[in-house]
Structures are given as structure tokens and as C-alpha cells.
Design a protein around this motif. Sequence first.
Motif, PDB file in Angstrom:
ATOM      1  N   SER A  10      45.265  14.967 -74.795  1.00 53.13           N
ATOM      2  CA  SER A  10      45.440  15.344 -73.390  1.00 53.13           C
ATOM      3  C   SER A  10      44.103  15.605 -72.706  1.00 53.13           C
ATOM      4  O   SER A  10      43.915  15.274 -71.532  1.00 53.13           O
ATOM      5  CB  SER A  10      46.339  16.578 -73.273  1.00 53.13           C
ATOM      6  OG  SER A  10      45.771  17.698 -73.938  1.00 53.13           O
ATOM      7  N   VAL A  43      42.491  12.271 -71.852  1.00 52.40           N
ATOM      8  CA  VAL A  43      43.100  11.684 -70.654  1.00 52.40           C
ATOM      9  C   VAL A  43      42.616  12.431 -69.412  1.00 52.40           C
ATOM     10  O   VAL A  43      42.376  11.821 -68.358  1.00 52.40           O
ATOM     11  CB  VAL A  43      44.641  11.694 -70.752  1.00 52.40           C
ATOM     12  CG1 VAL A  43      45.266  11.163 -69.465  1.00 52.40           C
ATOM     13  CG2 VAL A  43      45.106  10.843 -71.941  1.00 52.40           C
ATOM     14  N   ASN A  44      42.437  13.754 -69.523  1.00 55.71           N
ATOM     15  CA  ASN A  44      41.881  14.525 -68.411  1.00 55.71           C
ATOM     16  C   ASN A  44      40.491  14.013 -68.036  1.00 55.71           C
ATOM     17  O   ASN A  44      40.148  13.894 -66.851  1.00 55.71           O
ATOM     18  CB  ASN A  44      41.781  16.006 -68.771  1.00 55.71           C
ATOM     19  CG  ASN A  44      43.126  16.694 -68.860  1.00 55.71           C
ATOM     20  OD1 ASN A  44      44.122  16.172 -68.367  1.00 55.71           O
ATOM     21  ND2 ASN A  44      43.158  17.857 -69.486  1.00 55.71           N
ATOM     22  N   THR A  79      44.147   2.991 -77.617  1.00 62.49           N
ATOM     23  CA  THR A  79      44.352   4.271 -78.304  1.00 62.49           C
ATOM     24  C   THR A  79      44.343   4.072 -79.815  1.00 62.49           C
ATOM     25  O   THR A  79      44.817   3.051 -80.321  1.00 62.49           O
ATOM     26  CB  THR A  79      45.685   4.935 -77.910  1.00 62.49           C
ATOM     27  OG1 THR A  79      46.777   4.163 -78.427  1.00 62.49           O
ATOM     28  CG2 THR A  79      45.811   5.059 -76.407  1.00 62.49           C
ATOM     29  N   ARG A 131      54.811  13.800 -77.441  1.00 64.15           N
ATOM     30  CA  ARG A 131      53.522  14.190 -76.862  1.00 64.15           C
ATOM     31  C   ARG A 131      52.662  12.962 -76.575  1.00 64.15           C
ATOM     32  O   ARG A 131      51.970  12.903 -75.551  1.00 64.15           O
ATOM     33  CB  ARG A 131      52.787  15.118 -77.831  1.00 64.15           C
ATOM     34  CG  ARG A 131      53.494  16.424 -78.112  1.00 64.15           C
ATOM     35  CD  ARG A 131      53.438  17.384 -76.939  1.00 64.15           C
ATOM     36  NE  ARG A 131      54.073  18.645 -77.243  1.00 64.15           N
ATOM     37  CZ  ARG A 131      53.466  19.674 -77.822  1.00 64.15           C
ATOM     38  NH1 ARG A 131      52.174  19.581 -78.154  1.00 64.15           N
ATOM     39  NH2 ARG A 131      54.115  20.791 -78.063  1.00 64.15           N
ATOM     40  N   LYS A 170      53.996  10.931 -73.550  1.00 68.03           N
ATOM     41  CA  LYS A 170      53.746  11.658 -72.304  1.00 68.03           C
ATOM     42  C   LYS A 170      52.366  11.307 -71.758  1.00 68.03           C
ATOM     43  O   LYS A 170      52.185  11.120 -70.542  1.00 68.03           O
ATOM     44  CB  LYS A 170      53.856  13.162 -72.554  1.00 68.03           C
ATOM     45  CG  LYS A 170      53.686  14.008 -71.311  1.00 68.03           C
ATOM     46  CD  LYS A 170      53.878  15.487 -71.628  1.00 68.03           C
ATOM     47  CE  LYS A 170      53.711  16.348 -70.365  1.00 68.03           C
ATOM     48  NZ  LYS A 170      53.909  17.795 -70.676  1.00 68.03           N
ATOM     49  N   GLN A 171      51.371  11.174 -72.648  1.00 75.45           N
ATOM     50  CA  GLN A 171      50.021  10.829 -72.214  1.00 75.45           C
ATOM     51  C   GLN A 171      49.903   9.352 -71.844  1.00 75.45           C
ATOM     52  O   GLN A 171      49.124   8.992 -70.952  1.00 75.45           O
ATOM     53  CB  GLN A 171      49.007  11.199 -73.299  1.00 75.45           C
ATOM     54  CG  GLN A 171      48.937  12.685 -73.606  1.00 75.45           C
ATOM     55  CD  GLN A 171      48.698  13.539 -72.366  1.00 75.45           C
ATOM     56  OE1 GLN A 171      47.864  13.193 -71.517  1.00 75.45           O
ATOM     57  NE2 GLN A 171      49.438  14.645 -72.239  1.00 75.45           N
ATOM     58  N   ARG A 209      51.025   9.231 -68.419  1.00 76.25           N
ATOM     59  CA  ARG A 209      49.965   9.726 -67.535  1.00 76.25           C
ATOM     60  C   ARG A 209      48.942   8.626 -67.256  1.00 76.25           C
ATOM     61  O   ARG A 209      48.476   8.458 -66.123  1.00 76.25           O
ATOM     62  CB  ARG A 209      49.242  10.919 -68.175  1.00 76.25           C
ATOM     63  CG  ARG A 209      49.931  12.264 -67.994  1.00 76.25           C
ATOM     64  CD  ARG A 209      49.002  13.375 -68.464  1.00 76.25           C
ATOM     65  NE  ARG A 209      47.803  13.467 -67.634  1.00 76.25           N
ATOM     66  CZ  ARG A 209      46.668  14.064 -68.024  1.00 76.25           C
ATOM     67  NH1 ARG A 209      46.574  14.587 -69.242  1.00 76.25           N
ATOM     68  NH2 ARG A 209      45.630  14.117 -67.212  1.00 76.25           N
TER      69      ARG A 209
END
Length: 368
Positions: free
Chosen positions: A146, A149-150, A181, A208, A211-212, A215
Motif C-alpha cells: 500500500s 502504491v501511495n 508486481t 488486500r 484492493k491495491q 487502486r
Amino acid sequence: MGGTCSLKPYLLLLLLSFLNVTTIYSTKPSKEEAVFFDGKFRALYVIGDSLVDPGNNNHLLTWIKANFPPYGSDFEGGKATGRFSNGKTIADYIAIHYGLPLVPAYLGLSEEQKNNVSLTGINYASASCGIFYLTGKLLGQCLSLSVQVNLLEETIEKNLKNKFKTQSELNQHLAESLFMTAIGVNDYVFFYYKFISANYFANKLLHRFLKQIERLHELGARNFFINNIKPLGCYPNMIATTEPRGSCNEHANRAIGIFNNKLRESLSGLKKKFNNTSFLYSDYFNFMLELREPSSNQVRSKQLNTTSPCCPKDYHGSLTSSCKRSSIVCKEPNNYIFFDPRHPTQIANFMYSIACFKERSICHVVKT
């Protein structure tokens, strides 16, 4: 161990791979296959762990680093960059295949450099981290999925937006770039044995991860290169404790296999959900298994040491044994699959690129 002496084995591998009959196709490739295997991308953005970390951990407070010899002994100039190998990683070979420069580590770039190289790609991968936020944190700082990705989102907002006049041009850049990835094995290392059910753990981890991915799609990604999780149970630091000694830990491999199967099925679902989005699924798990126990047509991997690392050469099978500055190193890394007890050699990574892009035996376009 310089770079020039490693060219001959590479030429031999290329010859063997082109002789492989699996490279002969009688049907016309789909549009997506043509793009992934023969096309070009504007940039490569990498999310991952130590398999593809080019040196982000060099800039973090952590024990998990590879910025010292003998790491990098066969990299350009014989430099230890922070890659957990004697040379290039699979991310490097993917960049080379698409005619892109090797993707630099995000944390090693100044703001000015980020503005310039963001047009061809940035690598956010961090050794020891994983899909869960807390994975690897006992060993020091690292960038979880996460967080990576941020950082990519920050790159888009602060750097890429400065390079394009309109939002439409930025969207086109992102849509014509590749997002890779390679992450998840450390979650099994640190947390799997705390769960009773392998199925439950796989579902939790997959939720999880997806979800990314969603995003990334929201940020503008439309082309995904997804590696599944490697066979942890066959790595030197795992087979050290198996019975009979040297055999794979099948319990760990079966658990990871459950996740990998669910991942591929889920990507088919995302393909159906998202318009104009393509996924290339890379079966890194079975690629490494094939290197360990090559089938009859895999000539090139039969002479490689598949169980011991090159560093330390005097590996005695300890779970805590690692490659250090003081370690005795093998003279010919090209004869080994593993450079250290947890990471592949450059030759193994090069063979991965052949299996993916030339033979197309481990990389497949996801269909609905």
C-alpha cells in the motif's frame, strides 16, 4: 566474476531457447498478446519485494540490504546497487525486453530526477516487505504494498503532472505504460503459520492485493504484469530443514499454490470488470520449480546447481545463514540458480525472461 566473462553462457542460452519448439506458433496472436510480447510501453512502474528491489532498502533503516560485495559482482561495472543478486533482476530484463532503461529505485532519486525518469518508469520495490502492512517490519523499515502504491500516486501528482499539458495526455501515458508486481512471499514467511487454514490466509492476502490493483486502475493503470508468488518451500533456506534433507517443503508450496490459483481466477474477474484493461499473468512459481527439476526438453537448466546458493559457498543449511561481505563466494555464479539462500542469480533471471517472452511458457494473457 566480471561482466564480460558471462556473455558466452547467455549466447548459448539464447541459441537453445530459439531452438525450442515451443516458440513456434501456428495461430495469429491476439491484440493483447501482440502488445505484451512484441509491443512497446512508454514506461515501466515496478511494485514488489527483494526479487525486484533495485536499491530502495539502501535508504531505509533496516538490516535487509544488498548494497555491498559480492552482490552486484556481474552487474554493470561490478557495482553493488542494492539488488539481491550478482546482477540483473527480472524487472531489469522486462525493461530491456521493452526497450526501456533499467528502472531506478524511487528512494535514490532527487526530486529533479523523479521529474525526468518518471516518464520511463520508477521502481518502488522494497526487500522484506509484503502485501500486509506489518510484513517484514520486525527487521526494520520497508515499503509495504500500500505504501508503494501511495508513492506511485505521489509520483503521478508531483512529477508526471508537471510533464503533461493536459489530464488527457497524462491519462494516455499511464494507459500506455506497464505496471509490474512481484510481491507476497514475505507474507507467508512472517504470517502464514499464525493461521490454521491455508485457504483463509490466501483469501485474506488476496483481498488486500486486489484492493491495491484496483487502486492502480483508479490511478490510470491499464496494463498489468502480475507475477505469482515463488515456491518458498524449494529455496535453500527452506530445504535446509526438510526431511529428506534437500527436498522441498511441500506444505509451504501447497499453501502458496492455493493463493496462486485464486490469484489467476481473480484476475479473470478483474478483466471482466474493467474495460480496456489487460493482465499478463507470470507463473514464477512453476518457472522456479522447472529450474529445480527440469523436464526433458529443458536442456539449459540441467547443469545448474539447484539447491545451494553461490553466496555463501560454504552453505551448511542454516535458516539464518546469509550472504555477507566476509562470505566465501562461488567462482561461477552462472552455474547456480540461487545467488544467496533466498534470491536467484542473474542467469536464472535471464532464463526467466526467455521463458516468458521467447518461449511464452510461463507468461499468459489473462482472458475472461
